[in-house]
Design a protein around this motif. Structure first.
Motif, mmCIF file in Angstrom:
data_model
loop_
_atom_site.group_PDB
_atom_site.id
_atom_site.type_symbol
_atom_site.label_atom_id
_atom_site.label_comp_id
_atom_site.label_asym_id
_atom_site.label_seq_id
_atom_site.Cartn_x
_atom_site.Cartn_y
_atom_site.Cartn_z
ATOM 1 N N THR A 149 1.027 -1.104 0.064
ATOM 2 C CA THR A 149 0.057 -0.005 -0.140
ATOM 3 C C THR A 149 0.902 1.329 0.026
ATOM 4 O O THR A 149 0.226 2.290 0.128
ATOM 5 N N ASP A 150 2.095 1.086 -0.149
ATOM 6 C CA ASP A 150 3.181 2.181 -0.196
ATOM 7 C C ASP A 150 2.792 2.808 -1.458
ATOM 8 O O ASP A 150 3.159 2.270 -2.555
ATOM 9 N N SER A 151 2.488 4.227 -1.723
ATOM 10 C CA SER A 151 2.174 5.102 -2.768
ATOM 11 C C SER A 151 3.349 4.992 -3.667
ATOM 12 O O SER A 151 3.264 4.800 -5.040
ATOM 13 N N GLU A 152 4.552 4.986 -3.392
ATOM 14 C CA GLU A 152 5.645 5.241 -4.047
ATOM 15 C C GLU A 152 5.918 3.778 -4.559
ATOM 16 O O GLU A 152 6.279 3.582 -5.881
ATOM 17 N N LEU A 153 6.111 2.889 -3.991
ATOM 18 C CA LEU A 153 6.108 1.295 -4.456
ATOM 19 C C LEU A 153 5.084 1.091 -5.584
ATOM 20 O O LEU A 153 5.472 0.810 -6.581
ATOM 21 N N ARG A 154 3.954 1.580 -5.332
ATOM 22 C CA ARG A 154 2.912 1.252 -6.318
ATOM 23 C C ARG A 154 3.114 2.229 -7.700
ATOM 24 O O ARG A 154 2.949 1.391 -8.606
ATOM 25 N N GLN A 155 3.583 3.273 -7.527
ATOM 26 C CA GLN A 155 3.872 4.142 -8.828
ATOM 27 C C GLN A 155 4.959 3.418 -9.394
ATOM 28 O O GLN A 155 4.917 3.282 -10.741
ATOM 29 N N MET A 156 5.980 2.928 -8.990
ATOM 30 C CA MET A 156 7.082 2.236 -9.524
ATOM 31 C C MET A 156 6.751 1.049 -10.216
ATOM 32 O O MET A 156 7.101 0.918 -11.203
ATOM 33 N N ALA A 157 6.178 0.290 -9.472
ATOM 34 C CA ALA A 157 5.548 -1.161 -9.856
ATOM 35 C C ALA A 157 4.581 -0.865 -11.011
ATOM 36 O O ALA A 157 4.539 -1.619 -11.966
ATOM 37 N N ALA A 158 3.714 0.025 -10.890
ATOM 38 C CA ALA A 158 2.636 0.576 -11.811
ATOM 39 C C ALA A 158 1.475 -0.481 -12.028
ATOM 40 O O ALA A 158 0.457 -0.055 -11.987
ATOM 41 N N VAL A 159 1.711 -1.774 -12.244
ATOM 42 C CA VAL A 159 0.735 -2.759 -12.583
ATOM 43 C C VAL A 159 0.660 -3.306 -11.261
ATOM 44 O O VAL A 159 1.206 -4.058 -10.582
ATOM 45 N N THR A 160 -0.646 -2.932 -10.763
ATOM 46 C CA THR A 160 -1.238 -3.280 -9.361
ATOM 47 C C THR A 160 -2.613 -4.234 -9.627
ATOM 48 O O THR A 160 -3.421 -4.009 -10.689
#
Length: 156
Positions: free
Chosen positions: A21-32
């Motif tokens: 749920t870390d927004s920066e990690l999500r942004q980097m991974a992109a495909v969630t």
């Protein structure tokens, strides 16, 4: 730093939830997926993957602390790897060491992985472990709310 893998324990799940749920990690991974946003979906997802004998799922430890998780999943001819390392552990070689150890547990080849084309760190980790870029595509990245370029990497 000592990197090791072990079977996931119930006490790891709150840490995995925090990481996903870390927004920066999500942004980097992109495909969630839904389980990155909803705790109920997260709990059901982890119950399912932990009980699936075809999934190799491991908690990644860095000097004994939970740093993330890594997995191999999918049908025999299309096995894929995935990993998540918490942001506080980025840039320390943990993902590379964990992935190298994980792929030793899976004899099937080829193994595949997908990464956002602009996720240089993840692509570098995969290449250090012997994966090579074998394809490119576009997909919708929920975390970015837009279409992105995706690369497919393969370990033969």
């Amino acid at each position: 730093m000592g990197i090791s893998l072990r079977e996931p324990e119930d006490s790891d799940l709150p840490i995995f939830w925090q990481q996903l749920t870390d927004s920066e990690l999500r942004q980097m991974a992109a495909v969630t997926r839904k389980y990155h946003y909803d705790r109920g979906h997260f709990d059901r997802h982890w119950t399912k993957v932990r009980s699936d004998p075809s999934v190799i799922l491991r908690t990644v430890l860095a000097d004994g602390a939970v740093a993330g998780h890594a997995a191999v999943f999918g049908p025999p001819s299309e096995r894929e790897v995935t990993y998540v390392i918490g942001r506080t552990h980025w840039g320390q070689g943990i993902a590379t060491a964990a992935l190298a150890e994980l792929i030793e547990l899976e004899p099937a080849r080829p193994l595949h992985a997908d990464a956002a084309a602009d996720n240089a760190g993840s692509i570098r980790v995969l290449e250090k472990c012997g994966f090579v870029v074998t394809g490119k595509s576009r997909c919708f990245a929920r975390a970015r709310d837009e279409e992105i370029d995706l690369v497919r990497l393969t370990l033969s």
